[in-house]
Design a protein around this motif. Structure first.
Motif, PDB file in Angstrom:
ATOM      1  N   ASP A   3      40.433  16.225  46.146  1.00 11.92           N
ATOM      2  CA  ASP A   3      41.098  15.155  46.136  1.00 11.92           C
ATOM      3  C   ASP A   3      40.204  13.770  46.580  1.00 11.92           C
ATOM      4  N   SER A   5      41.152  10.513  45.705  1.00 15.92           N
ATOM      5  CA  SER A   5      41.214   9.512  46.141  1.00 15.92           C
ATOM      6  C   SER A   5      41.754   9.487  48.014  1.00 15.92           C
ATOM      7  N   ARG A   6      41.852  10.744  48.434  1.00 20.61           N
ATOM      8  CA  ARG A   6      41.822  11.338  49.905  1.00 20.61           C
ATOM      9  C   ARG A   6      40.712  10.393  50.333  1.00 20.61           C
ATOM     10  N   LYS A   9      39.838   7.030  50.771  1.00 19.89           N
ATOM     11  CA  LYS A   9      40.507   6.663  52.009  1.00 19.89           C
ATOM     12  C   LYS A   9      40.388   7.129  53.463  1.00 19.89           C
ATOM     13  N   GLU A  10      39.519   8.378  53.767  1.00 17.73           N
ATOM     14  CA  GLU A  10      39.513   8.510  55.059  1.00 17.73           C
ATOM     15  C   GLU A  10      38.221   7.810  54.872  1.00 17.73           C
ATOM     16  N   GLU A  13      38.768   4.170  56.273  1.00 17.58           N
ATOM     17  CA  GLU A  13      39.236   4.161  57.194  1.00 17.58           C
ATOM     18  C   GLU A  13      38.580   4.582  58.829  1.00 17.58           C
ATOM     19  N   PHE A  64      42.623  21.305  51.616  1.00 14.80           N
ATOM     20  CA  PHE A  64      43.677  22.068  52.628  1.00 14.80           C
ATOM     21  C   PHE A  64      42.556  23.412  52.841  1.00 14.80           C
ATOM     22  N   GLU A  65      41.043  22.961  52.555  1.00 13.19           N
ATOM     23  CA  GLU A  65      40.632  24.046  53.487  1.00 13.19           C
ATOM     24  C   GLU A  65      39.644  22.251  54.234  1.00 13.19           C
ATOM     25  N   SER A  97      43.699  22.012  59.446  1.00 13.79           N
ATOM     26  CA  SER A  97      45.066  21.285  59.493  1.00 13.79           C
ATOM     27  C   SER A  97      44.425  20.345  57.845  1.00 13.79           C
ATOM     28  N   PRO A  98      45.481  20.408  56.821  1.00 17.44           N
ATOM     29  CA  PRO A  98      45.076  19.281  56.244  1.00 17.44           C
ATOM     30  C   PRO A  98      45.344  18.070  56.432  1.00 17.44           C
ATOM     31  N   ALA A  99      46.079  17.846  57.560  1.00 20.19           N
ATOM     32  CA  ALA A  99      46.661  16.438  57.946  1.00 20.19           C
ATOM     33  C   ALA A  99      45.308  16.162  58.908  1.00 20.19           C
ATOM     34  N   LEU A 100      44.640  16.852  58.937  1.00 22.62           N
ATOM     35  CA  LEU A 100      43.434  16.764  60.379  1.00 22.62           C
ATOM     36  C   LEU A 100      42.368  16.034  59.542  1.00 22.62           C
ATOM     37  N   THR A 101      41.622  14.584  59.677  1.00 17.90           N
ATOM     38  CA  THR A 101      40.839  14.200  58.635  1.00 17.90           C
ATOM     39  C   THR A 101      39.052  14.182  58.919  1.00 17.90           C
TER      40      THR A 101
END
Lengths: 194, 538
Positions: A3, A5-6, A9-10, A13, A64-65, A97-101
Motif C-alpha cells: 500500500d 499511499s499509506r 503518508k506514514e 508523519e 496486514f503483515e 496489527s495493521p493499525a500499528l505503524t
C-alpha cells in the motif's frame, strides 16, 4: 501489493515530528519496501546517547503483515541478537496489527531498549549476563553503545581513513558515508554489498 | 465360532449390513450396536481381540462433512437458546471452547463476564463514528490505509464489528484476507485495533471476503470441529472426507476403525489397520521399508552380485576382469558375468566382451531378470518378507477395486441375469469384503514373520504352516468369488446351480473368516496357545 499511499503518508508523519519522537526513517534507493530507521537510545539506559540504525523491509502485504526489522548497529541487549541484530518483539510477529505503524514499531523498539525482557531472549548469552551479573551487562551494553552507536565519536575524516584502511577507495568511502548520514556501519555495509 | 450364524446371514438374505456399516448403513450409530457376544470375544481378555477384521468393538461414530455441519448447527442452536446470544456469538463461544456445548454452558453460567473477556465477546456498541461529537467534522480517518471517509460513506459500509471500531471495508477485507490465508487462526480473529480484542464473528467475515476466502474460511470452520477435539480424528485415507468421533478404546479392545470409505485404520497410530501386529512393529516395519528400499536401490544401481557366491560387488575402478574376494575368488567378466576363463582373444580381447554385446542385443539381460538376480545374501531374508508383504498389499488393493466394481455394476447385472433381488445377493459382496480383509491380515503376517525370532524354530514352522493354510484357504475363496461368479454373470439363469453357488461361496466366506479370526488371535497371543494345537479348523 504494498500500500504505497499509506507508506508515503506514514513517512510524512514520521518526518514531521522526528525531533520530538527520536525516531526517523530514510528510504533506501527509491525502493519503497526497503528503509533504514534510526532510533535514539533512551535516556537513563546504557544506550543513552547512541543512535541505532534499523534495517526495515516491508512485505508486499504490509500493513496486514508486520514489517521485518533488524538492527544494523550492533546492540548488546537480551532481545537483540549480538550476532546479526535480529529482534525478538511480539508486535513484529503475532501481535502485529495493521493499525500499528512503522513509527509505533520503532517506538516499541525504543521502549524495548529501556525495558529488556530477559525471560524471552533472542540472545541467550546476553540474557544470562543480564540476569546473573547486571553490572557487567550494563558495562558491556554501554561499551557497545560507545563503540558502535556514537556517530560523533569519530570525525568524517577518521571514518574515511578507517574505511580506506579496510581497502575501499577514498571516493567510494566518502560517498557511502554521506549517503548513510555518517554512519560507518551503514557505509561499510553499503560498500560491501557493492 | 458361530459360523452357523454367518451362514444364516448369508443364506437368509437377512441384512447384516451393520457389520459393514461402512458400505451401506447411512448412519453410523449402528456400529455401536454390534453384538460382540456372538463372536465370543469374552474368552480373550488381554490384548486379544476382535476377530481380525470387520468388527471393531469400540463405540464410535463416523461423520460425513454434512453430519459435521449439522452437528455444528445444532450446537450453535442450543447455545443460542440457552444463553440468549446471537448465532454469531454462539459460534465464537463454541469455537473457543472446542465445540463443547456443556463447557460453554458451565463456563458461561459460572462467570459470564470473565468468559466474555477471554473470548472477546463484547456487547454490541454504537459504531465509533456515531459516537464522535458533531463538532469534529463529518469524516473519519481509517487508521490502516490513512484515508479519510465521510460519515455518509461510512454509514454505508458493511463492516460492523461489535466493538464499533472503525476501519474502512477495504482494510477490514485486507485484514481478514491475510488472517484467512494465515491458517485456521482466522477462526479466532480479533478486532484490528491492537488494544481492542473483540472477536470478529463469522457473519462479518463472510460478508466481506471473496469467494475463495469464504471457501477457505468455511473449510477451517468445518475442520475445527474435528481438529480441536481430542476425541475426533479424520480418516487418514487419501481423499476420504469422513471423520471418526467419540472413539473410546476399551481395555484390551481393538483400535481398529472401519471408516465408511471402507478404509480400516488404527485409531492409535493412524496407519492402516494392522492386526495381528502391534503399532510399534508397524512403525518399525514401515521405517525399515523406507530405509531398506534406499539401500536396495543403491545396491541395484551400483553393484552386481558375484555370479558364483551372490555377494554384491561394487566396481569402483579398473578393468572388466573382476576377482571376487576370498573365499570365493571367482574370476569373472563384469559385463556378461561369465567366467573369465571363457574370455580372451575369442571374445574380442580382454578389455571388451562381445558376448555381452551380442547377448544384450538379443535381450538376454532384461531388467526383470537382473532384478531377480540381485537379491543379496544379507538382504534376502528381508526381501523375502517384503516382497510377499507388498504382493499381498497389491492383491488387497486389487480386490478392493474389484469389490467396488462389484457393488457399483456387477451386483445389478447379476440380479438381472439370475432374476434375484439385490438383497439376496449380499453374500457376494460379503465374500469380497472378506477377501479384502484377509489380504490385509495376510500382508501383516509377513511383517509378523520377519520379526519372529530365529531361534524359536518350532514357532516359526508352525507360523509358516498356519500362514500357508491361510493363503490356500483365501485362494479357494478368491477363486470361487472371481471365476465361479463369472459363469453366472455371463451365462443363463439357472436356479439350481446358482443356489449351489450361493451355498459354496457363503460357506467358503464363513470358513475363511473363522480361520482368519483364529489366526489373528493366535498371532496376537504370540502363538502360545496355538502351539498346543487348538487352531485346527473346526
Amino acid at each position: 501489493m504494498l500500500d504505497v499511499s499509506r507508506v508515503q503518508k506514514e513517512l510524512v508523519e514520521i518526518e514531521r515530528d522526528k525531533n520530538l519522537s527520536g525516531v526517523s526513517i530514510a528510504i533506501c534507493e527509491d525502493d519503497l519496501a526497503r528503509m533504514r530507521g534510526t532510533i535514539t537510545g533512551p535516556v537513563g539506559t546504557p544506550y543513552e546517547g547512541g543512535i541505532f540504525s534499523v534495517d526495515i523491509h516491508l512485505p508486499s502485504a504490509y500493513p496486514f503483515e508486520p514489517p521485518k526489522m533488524q538492527f544494523i548497529t550492533k546492540v548488546w541487549h537480551p532481545n537483540v541478537s549480538s550476532q546479526n541484530g535480529a529482534i525478538c518483539l511480539d508486535i513484529l510477529k503475532d501481535q502485529w496489527s495493521p493499525a500499528l505503524t512503522l513509527k509505533t514499531a520503532l517506538l516499541s523498539l525504543q521502549a524495548l531498549l529501556s525495558t529488556p525482557e530477559p525471560d524471552d531472549p533472542q540472545d541467550a548469552v546476553v540474557a544470562q549476563q543480564y540476569l546473573r551479573d547486571y553490572a557487567t551487562f550494563v558495562g558491556t551494553a554501554r561499551y557497545w553503545t560507545e563503540t558502535f552507536a556514537k556517530r560523533g565519536s569519530l570525525g568524517l575524516k577518521e571514518k574515511v581513513a578507517k574505511l580506506v584502511e579496510m581497502g575501499f577507495s577514498e571516493d567510494a568511502s566518502k560517498s557511502a558515508l554521506e549517503s548513510c548520514g555518517g554512519d560507518e556501519n551503514g557505509a561499510l555495509e553499503k560498500l560491501c554489498s557493492g | 465360532m458361530d459360523s452357523e450364524d454367518d451362514m444364516q446371514d448369508a443364506w437368509g438374505g437377512e441384512s447384516d449390513g451393520e457389520f459393514y456399516d461402512s458400505n451401506e448403513e447411512e448412519d453410523d450409530e449402528g456400529s455401536s450396536d454390534k453384538e460382540e457376544a456372538d463372536y465370543g470375544f469374552d474368552d480373550f481378555a488381554a490384548d486379544d481381540g476382535a476377530p481380525s477384521s470387520r468388527m471393531p468393538q469400540a463405540n464410535y461414530t463416523i461423520l460425513s462433512e454434512k453430519d459435521i455441519r449439522q452437528r455444528q448447527e445444532e450446537a450453535i442452536a442450543t447455545i443460542t437458546n440457552f444463553l440468549s446470544v446471537s448465532k454469531t456469538d454462539a459460534g465464537i463461544l463454541l469455537r473457543h471452547f472446542k465445540w463443547s456445548v456443556s463447557k460453554v454452558n458451565d463456563e458461561w453460567f459460572a462467570d459470564e463476564e470473565s468468559v466474555r473477556r477471554s473470548v472477546g465477546l463484547v456487547r454490541p456498541t454504537r459504531p465509533e463514528y456515531q459516537r464522535r461529537s458533531r463538532g469534529r467534522g463529518q469524516e473519519m480517518r481509517c487508521t490502516i490505509c490513512f484515508e479519510t471517509h465521510s460519515f455518509s460513506s461510512i454509514s454505508r459500509m458493511k463492516a460492523e464489528p461489535a466493538c464499533g471500531h472503525f476501519f474502512c471495508d477495504v482494510c477490514w477485507t485486507g485484514y481478514i484476507h491475510t488472517a484467512i490465508n494465515d491458517g485456521p487462526g482466522c477462526l479466532t480473529l480479533r478486532c484490528a485495533d491492537p488494544s481492542c480484542g473483540a472477536a470478529i464473528g463469522e457473519d462479518m467475515v463472510l460478508s466481506l471476503v471473496c469467494t475463495d476466502d469464504r471457501t477457505k474460511y468455511n473449510r477451517y470452520l468445518l475442520r475445527s470441529y474435528v481438529e480441536d477435539n481430542r476425541k475426533a480424528k479424520w480418516c487418514p485415507a487419501p481423499g476420504c472426507e469422513y471423520a471418526v468421533l467419540g472413539f473410546v478404546p476399551g481395555v484390551g479392545a481393538s483400535y481398529d476403525i472401519v471408516c465408511k470409505c471402507s478404509f480400516n485404520f488404527c485409531w492409535n497410530c493412524l496407519e492402516e489397520a494392522h492386526r495381528p501386529v502391534d503399532c510399534g512393529t508397524v512403525k518399525k516395519w514401515i521405517r525399515k521399508n523406507s530405509a531398506e528400499s534406499e539401500n536396495m536401490n543403491w545396491i541395484l544401481a551400483n553393484s552386481k552380485p558375484c555370479p558364483k557366491c551372490k555377494r554384491p560387488i561394487e566396481k569402483n575402478q579398473g578393468c572388466m576382469h573382476i576377482t571376487c574376494t576370498p573365499p570365493c575368488k571367482f574370476e569373472f567378466c563384469w559385463l556378461c558375468l561369465g567366467a573369465w576363463t571363457d574370455h580372451g582373444e575369442r571374445t574380442g580381447g580382454f578389455y571388451a566382451c562381445n558376448r555381452y554385446e551380442a547377448a544384450k542385443q538379443e535381450g538376454v539381460y532384461d531388467e526383470a531378470d537382473r532384478r531377480r538376480d540381485m537379491a543379496k545374501n544379507s538382504l534376502e531374508r528381508y526381501t523375502h518378507y517384503y516382497e510377499r508383504w507388498a504382493t499381498n498389499e497389491s492383491s488387497r488393493a486389487k480386490a478392493h477395486t474389484d469389490l467396488q466394481q462389484m457393488q457399483a455394476v456387477q451386483i445389478e447385472k447379476l440380479s438381472d441375469k439370475q432374476c434375484q433381488p439385490v438383497s439376496q445377493l449380499k453374500f457376494v459382496t460379503e465374500a469380497w469384503l472378506q477377501i479384502v480383509e484377509c489380504r490385509r491380515v495376510l500382508k501383516w503376517t509377513y511383517a509378523y514373520g520377519y520379526y519372529l525370532p530365529d531361534q524359536e524354530d518350532a514357532k516359526k514352522q508352525f507360523f509358516e504352516y498356519l500362514q500357508g493354510e491361510a493363503e490356500a484357504g483365501l485362494e479357494r475363496l478368491h477363486q470361487c468369488a472371481e471365476k465361479d461368479l463369472h459363469v453366472f454373470l455371463d451365462g443363463e439363469p439357472g436356479q439350481a446351480t446358482f443356489n449351489d453357488f450361493r451355498t459354496k461361496l457363503a460357506g467358503l466366506t464363513s470358513v475363511t473368516r473363522t480361520y482368519f479370526e483364529n489366526l489373528v488371535r493366535a498371532l496376537e497371543n504370540g502363538l502360545t496357545d496355538v502351539v498346543q494345537g487348538p487352531l485346527r479348523r473346526s
